[in-house]
Structures are given as structure tokens and as C-alpha cells.
Design an enzyme around this catalytic site. Sequence first.
Site, PDB file in Angstrom:
ATOM      1  N   HIS A  24       0.705  -1.109   0.142  1.00  0.00           N
ATOM      2  CA  HIS A  24       0.046  -0.160  -0.211  1.00  0.00           C
ATOM      3  C   HIS A  24       0.940   1.239  -0.126  1.00  0.00           C
ATOM      4  O   HIS A  24       0.763   2.052  -0.971  1.00  0.00           O
ATOM      5  CB  HIS A  24      -0.813   0.206   1.096  1.00  0.00           C
ATOM      6  CG  HIS A  24      -2.083   1.134   1.304  1.00  0.00           C
ATOM      7  ND1 HIS A  24      -3.216   0.995   0.951  1.00  0.00           N
ATOM      8  CD2 HIS A  24      -1.479   2.441   1.746  1.00  0.00           C
ATOM      9  CE1 HIS A  24      -3.546   2.208   1.039  1.00  0.00           C
ATOM     10  NE2 HIS A  24      -2.715   3.179   1.754  1.00  0.00           N
ATOM     11  N   GLU A  25       1.856   1.227   0.913  1.00  0.00           N
ATOM     12  CA  GLU A  25       2.574   2.540   0.863  1.00  0.00           C
ATOM     13  C   GLU A  25       3.451   2.521  -0.168  1.00  0.00           C
ATOM     14  O   GLU A  25       3.572   3.704  -0.804  1.00  0.00           O
ATOM     15  CB  GLU A  25       3.698   2.476   2.219  1.00  0.00           C
ATOM     16  CG  GLU A  25       2.660   2.195   3.598  1.00  0.00           C
ATOM     17  CD  GLU A  25       1.460   3.290   3.745  1.00  0.00           C
ATOM     18  OE1 GLU A  25       1.673   4.303   3.170  1.00  0.00           O
ATOM     19  OE2 GLU A  25       0.859   2.706   4.448  1.00  0.00           O
ATOM     20  N   HIS A  70       1.496   4.170  -3.039  1.00  0.00           N
ATOM     21  CA  HIS A  70       1.279   5.393  -3.043  1.00  0.00           C
ATOM     22  C   HIS A  70       2.261   6.407  -3.816  1.00  0.00           C
ATOM     23  O   HIS A  70       2.002   7.564  -4.035  1.00  0.00           O
ATOM     24  CB  HIS A  70       1.175   5.928  -1.350  1.00  0.00           C
ATOM     25  CG  HIS A  70       0.042   5.857  -0.752  1.00  0.00           C
ATOM     26  ND1 HIS A  70      -1.283   6.368  -1.258  1.00  0.00           N
ATOM     27  CD2 HIS A  70      -0.392   5.442   0.504  1.00  0.00           C
ATOM     28  CE1 HIS A  70      -2.337   6.297  -0.523  1.00  0.00           C
ATOM     29  NE2 HIS A  70      -1.547   5.581   0.565  1.00  0.00           N
ATOM     30  N   GLU A  75      -6.530   7.326  -1.429  1.00  0.00           N
ATOM     31  CA  GLU A  75      -6.509   6.479  -0.626  1.00  0.00           C
ATOM     32  C   GLU A  75      -7.404   5.133  -1.162  1.00  0.00           C
ATOM     33  O   GLU A  75      -7.290   4.081  -0.908  1.00  0.00           O
ATOM     34  CB  GLU A  75      -7.053   6.776   1.010  1.00  0.00           C
ATOM     35  CG  GLU A  75      -6.305   7.706   1.698  1.00  0.00           C
ATOM     36  CD  GLU A  75      -4.646   6.963   1.934  1.00  0.00           C
ATOM     37  OE1 GLU A  75      -4.487   5.844   1.688  1.00  0.00           O
ATOM     38  OE2 GLU A  75      -3.753   7.681   2.269  1.00  0.00           O
TER      39      GLU A  75
HETATM   40  N1  B3K Z   1      -1.570   8.135   4.415  1.00  0.00           N
HETATM   41  C1  B3K Z   1      -1.481   7.505   5.515  1.00  0.00           C
HETATM   42  C2  B3K Z   1      -2.323   7.933   6.511  1.00  0.00           C
HETATM   43  C3  B3K Z   1      -2.231   9.213   7.272  1.00  0.00           C
HETATM   44  C4  B3K Z   1      -3.320   9.320   8.494  1.00  0.00           C
HETATM   45  C5  B3K Z   1      -3.137  10.715   9.022  1.00  0.00           C
HETATM   46  N2  B3K Z   1      -3.943  10.716  10.205  1.00  0.00           N
HETATM   47  C6  B3K Z   1      -1.316   5.953   5.533  1.00  0.00           C
HETATM   48  C7  B3K Z   1      -1.860   5.547   4.387  1.00  0.00           C
HETATM   49  O1  B3K Z   1      -2.938   5.523   4.110  1.00  0.00           O
HETATM   50  O2  B3K Z   1      -1.238   4.931   3.585  1.00  0.00           O
HETATM   51 ZN    ZN Z   2      -2.910   5.074   2.287  1.00  0.00          ZN
END
Ligand code: B3K
Ligand code: ZN
Length: 850
Positions: free
Chosen positions: A290-291, A294, A313
Site C-alpha cells: 500500500h505505502e 502511494h 486512499e
Molecule cells: N496516508 C497515511 C495515513 C495518514 C493518516 C493521518 N492521520 C497512511 C496511508 O493511508 O497509507
Molecule cells: Zn494510504
Amino acid sequence: MTDGAQQPIYLADYTPFGWLIDQVELTFRLSPDATRVTSRIRFRPNPDAPGQEFFLHGEQLRLIRAAIDGAEVTPALSDTGLTCAVPDGPFTWEAEVEIAPNANTALEGLYMSNGMYCTQCEAEGFRKITYYPDRPDVMAPFTVRVESDLPVLLSNGNPAGAEAGWAEWHDPWPKPAYLFALVAGDLVAKSGDFTTASGKNVKLNIWVRPGDEDKCDYALDALIRSMRWDEEVYAREYDLDVFNIVAVDDFNMGAMENKGLNIFNSKYVLASPETATDDDFARIEAIIAHEYFHNWTGNRITCRDWFQLCLKEGLTVFRDQQFSGDMRSHAVKRIEDVLMLRARQFREDNGPLAHPVRPESYVEINNFYTATVYEKGAEVIGMLKRLVGDEGYARALDLYFDRHDGDAATIEDWLKVFEDATGRDLGQFKRWYSQPGSPRLSYTDHFNSGRYEIHFKQENQDTKSHPNKQPQVIPIAIGLLGPNGDEVLPTTVLEMTEARQSFAFDGLAARPVPSILRGFSAPVILDHDTTAQERAFLLAHDTDPFNRWEAGRALAKDVLIRMVADGAAPDATLLHGIGRVLTDDDLDPAYRALVLRLPSEDDIAQALFDQGRTPDPLTIHRASGALKDAIASHLRHDLGAAYEAMTCPGPYSPEAVDAGRRALRLAALGLLTRLDGGALATTHFTDADNMTDQQGALTALLAVGAGEDQAAAFYDQWRHDRLVLDKWFMLRAALAGPDNAAEVLTTLTRHADFDWKNPNRFRSVIGAYSGNAAGFHLADGSGYALVADWLIRMDGVNPQTAARMSTAFDTWRRYDADRQGQMREALERIQAHSGLSRDMSEMVARMLGD
Ligand code: B3K
Ligand code: ZN
């Protein structure tokens, strides 16, 4: 804690920032109590947004000096930022501020964890680091210098020089401030290499505390597989020379996709067979992916504003679900995703916290990192893909990356690429982004002279915030089975666009049994009085694995509801149906394990409430136990055989095949333990050579009120391993029976190892307890009072973690008058607490409102 501004921010009020940024240079002189941050930022007027007052966000900063084009200035400071007179043309802003990472318990901005410096900037944490336009549509390349005696100094992008005491990093890709990251600490790396499709070498590092380096292999492997998959499936290559991941113990969520420097909760990096379960391995794989994903869906193309959060997301969740399905089993993954969707998102969407996938207003954006934005956001993309087909989806995604690389984009941009790539009008489809609530889908059907007609009805319940809801586009994947179980209509997608709509199928020899919403083709509640026989028929014959599982699930739900509401006995149809699946060796063991899993007690409470009844959590708990007892006695022999058969030869492997066998074996063990009082589970616990088996056996024992000796042994063995100790706390809190649950919780919170400021530990105890339906909803209200006390306490140090866990109370309207009163009182007590955070105030107000 400040009370903060409580004013909502509205999507409709969006205006671009008045300046563009060409370059950001930051220098950090790290010190726990007094870190100095100097910034040098080149601004130039944004021709699309002239005439604004120059405002930079900034919170909890001590401004030492500020200058414009080298001349000192004295900006006007407020709690939320500064304003300053600036030149008409381009200018260079400089500022020096002081911050105290050591005092930062909220874990947002720059903070410390076990002597290591680390940052978390999404959504609005950068403003706690320096003065800046902290909004996602302001993108700039960053150069960062970190000065510290610590051995490892990291930031985003590529390394640009280092000597003892300092390191510099340059990130050439323009990014918003929320993707900024810095880490400094005494860390060691598990390293690897990746060669991209175009032949570029990328250095991969997973940075952990010394002693943890032997627990990184799986994460590194998952990263390499993710990078390859994104090239193969989405044609996305990585775009820097290095990719760093850092594991940190104190973290508010799972992980964060900072450009080139992902920061992870150590729980989602560190794994060894002895310390991590199969589920942990699967989650690590999914979160690493997932990361990483992104990097394109979130970083290269980011969000114009936080209302568009689902743009990155929802899409990234959808992508990680596809990846996990490809790595493991699509059928099992789909069932697990839907279980989660229903448990969390349906609960949210059908209660006081309901909001559209693209919210229209917020007070604190951190409260909107929700199951609706993430999981329903992913479902919406799944529906789009189903509607436009795989090729249409691929064309649309290519166009999205082409057209919007480097942009801060919107849902309108996203839908437009689908329209342009496929020629479809998505005007009505867009309602999925703006109408909250799960649509209810019902149907009637008729068969006459070879023609089968099915008449669907969708209901989108109006709410105060969203009156006059309109029909949505619902892709209904349907198949028809003949009386012998043969498929007479393979999966076909019906496109429902009206409130009521009929479809007909001709040329059938006999009345078919419909299999509706195959693969859970839309996030709707299917409302139909299907008979137990028909469900059992589908459980035995459906060719769609999701719907086959779903038939068993629905049958179990019907049976449990009758047991709870009418005191009925467990139904033989269900017991036989489960037995057939259990003994069907052609079926994947992981799938069979899912069929053995009963609906949760919270699911049953929600279902009863939907039917206009008042759920009693204790009665549900007892009925659920009684049904498990009945399944165990009825299938004793087959469960024993499955337990014997599902051993895994060879050394432990976290791969799906072995994990599935262990899952089925442990599901069988859990049921058998209800019969033998724990003899088999005790042996299983003693023999276990991996955490899946050890935790599984302990779970089976604790669930029947046994296992005290094993719990003590588990604690002694693992007391020095923080992640495993979290499991011990979690099991004790989650499995405490209603007889003494409040006492168990109190004892746990007084335990010397209850380091409550650590979010993982807090979640393991308070979160697990509030998910223990019978333990939380004690008739005397003591469960509510205890959780409310802890939420208030946590809110004082870490509002994000506290606010997120306050959702334990969002179901308060479901229950009897006494419980409603007690839950409301707990919420009001939280609300009345002085100095409550903006995060918590908003959550409580939403839960108490309508
Ligand atoms: N984008 C971050 C989540 C951030 C949350 C902030 N409260 C992790 C993710 O969705 O991959
Ligand atoms: Zn995310």
C-alpha cells in the site's frame, strides 16, 4: 492541549494558494528539547490566485527570526500561523524556529520514540515543524540538511552528501509538505537491491533498531514483490535512487508513504515465525505494498485538498487488494475484505458517523481517515472497473498517470479520465462519492414459461445532512443455477440505475436459483428473505466462491438471529451445510476456515437493530457460544479429522498455502476446545513452534474461560518483546468473558507493562476491550465508564489516537434505554471535559448529533 478552532472547513470554499514555490531548503539542528529548524523558501505569485494576504500555517512553534530577501521582518503571529507583508513579485522567505520533539506526545510533526527522531506530517503535521503553506496543492522540490550526532540521518529523496554530524538529501520530485519526512537515530538496515524495468538500480533499506534486523526479511521481500507488481500490472516504475523504510514503535497508525522514506509502525515491518502470526505476515505484505503504491497514487499524483483524500486512499487500497489477491487467493482476499468492510464501514455508514466517500466538511481532517474513505473508496473503484471492464480500466489508468503526473488532482479529474478513455457518462455514478449510507437492495422474482424475471429495488435512505438521495448506479453481478446445481447463466453484470428496475432471462428449463451480487459487486445491503434451503443450496453449489461463502454466512446469521430473538435451537440445515464445506477437500483450506467463522456479535447486534429489535449483547454472546457448541458437537468427527490432516510438513512458511492449512486447523481447534475443555489446545500450545499456533491455541483456551497457565507462560516467554506483549494484552482484553470483563480491564491497565502512551499498547488494551461486545456492553455501564476515562486521559496526550478509538460509542442508539443512557452519559462526560482536543470534540459531537 488547545481547544483549537472548531470552525468547519468546506469543500465548496476551496481556493488555490496565492503563491507557487520553486524550492524549499530546510536545515534541522536536532536536539530533544530545542531543535532549530531553518527554512529558505522561494515563493512567486500564483497567477491563478492573485491578491491574497500572505499566510503561512504554523502551530506550537517558537519563531526566532524571519526575513524576506535577506531583510528581517516581523510577521503577525497567531495560534494557527503568521501573516506578513510580502513583495509583489518573487521573493525568498527565511525563518528560524525552535521546537521540542521530546515534548511532542501527540506524535504529529517531529517527535521522538526511544531516542529516535521521526516525523508524521499527514495530514497537517508539517505546520508543527516550520511555517509553511501546509496544504496538499502546494508542491515543491525539497533539499534537507540534518545535523545531529546520531549515526543515521534520513530525509526524502536521494542522498546529497554526508559526513559525521550531518547529512543532506535532495528530493527532485515536487511534493506537498505532508509527504515530508525526517528520521535520525541509532538504526541498522536490512538492505536489498531492485532493478527497475528500465534498468535503473534502486537501493532498498529497511531501518530498524539494533536487534531487530533479523525480523526484516519478509518486509523486504514484500517490497521487492510490490515494486515488480506495480511495473507489471500498472506500468509504474520507481523514480529515486533509494527507497527507505523505517520502523518506529510509537506511531499513530499503520504506516506513512513519505516520498522515498516510508515510516512504519514497527508492528507492520518486524516479523519472524516465532513472533508474528500468519495474519501479521499478510498485513505486512499488504501495508508495504500500500505505502509503496502511494508513490504513484498519492505522491506523483496527489490530492488538491483533503476532501479528495479518497482519490489517493481509495485507489491505493484497491491496488493493494489486487496485489494481495494476486499474491495469495482472490476468493479468500475478497471475503476478508468484505468482512472488514461490513464490520467497519457499514457500521460507520449506517450510524452517526456516516459521511460521503468524499466528505463535504470537516473540523479535524484526521477524523476522516475512515473506513468510508478507504474501504468504500476502494469499493467504488472496484465498481467502476466492473462497469468499464478490465481494458477500459487499464486505458483510464494510463490516461490518469499521463494526464495528471505532478498534479494535485480531484475526483472530477479522476472520473473525467474514465469518461474520456471509455466514452461513458459517469454523472450518475458520481453519486457514490457524495451520498453517504449503504444502499439497500431488495428484489422479487418470477418464473413463467421459461422466462425468469427479477425486479430490483434500491433504497437510499435520506438523512438530515443528505436529504433527497437519488438512485445510484449499482453493478449487480448475477448468475443463475439450475435445480441440480448446474450453472444456467454464468456471471453477468446487470447495471441498475433506477430506483426500481427489472431484468429478464429467457429460455430456462426450470425455475433457477439466483446468485446475486457475486463477488460482492457493490457495497450494498442485500435485503431478501431467502429460505434456509435456498441458502444451503447455494452454499453447496454456487460457482462463485464469494457467494458460496456468503450463503453460509447469511444462513448462520439467520440462525443466530432466531436463536437470539426467539430462543430457537441451532438449525440442522446450517450444521449440515458447514459440514459439507468442511469435508470438501477440493476447497482451499483458507476458504473452509472462513466458512467455519461465524458472524461477529457486533454483526448480529447490527442486524437485529436493522430489523427494528433491540439487541442485548449478553444474549447474543450466549447464543453465539451455543451455536459454536452445536457446530462442535455435530461436526466433532470431521473437525478432528481436519485437525489431524491440516498439519504443515516442513519448516514454517508464511505463504498462503501453509497459512490456510493452519487457519483451518486452528478453526477446528477452537471448536474442539469447546468440547474437551482444552486438552488438545493445551498440547497444541506446548508443541507450537510458531506464533500462529501459539496464539491460536491460547485464543482457543481463553475463549472457553481456560488457559490461565498458558497465558502466564506466554507472558513470561515474551515479556521483553513489545510486539508480542501487545498480543498478550490484546487477547486478555478481547477474550475476557462478561462475568469479569471490567475487572480484567482494570487489572490490565494497572499492569506494570501497560505503557499506555504507546498507541499500540493502548489499542491492544482499550481498543481490544471495546471490540469485545459482551465485555464492553456490561449491563451496569462499567465498561463504558472505564473506556471513557481512558479516552479522556489519552486525549490529553494524543488526540488522534484517542479520537479514533472513540468510535467504540458510535452504536449507542442501537441499545436498550439503560445502555443508551449510559453510553450517552459517557459521551457527554467526555464532551464536558475541559481542554478537550478538536479531534475528540468533533467526534463526540457527531456521535451525539443526528
Ligand atoms: N496516508 C497515511 C495515513 C495518514 C493518516 C493521518 N492521520 C497512511 C496511508 O493511508 O497509507
Ligand atoms: Zn494510504
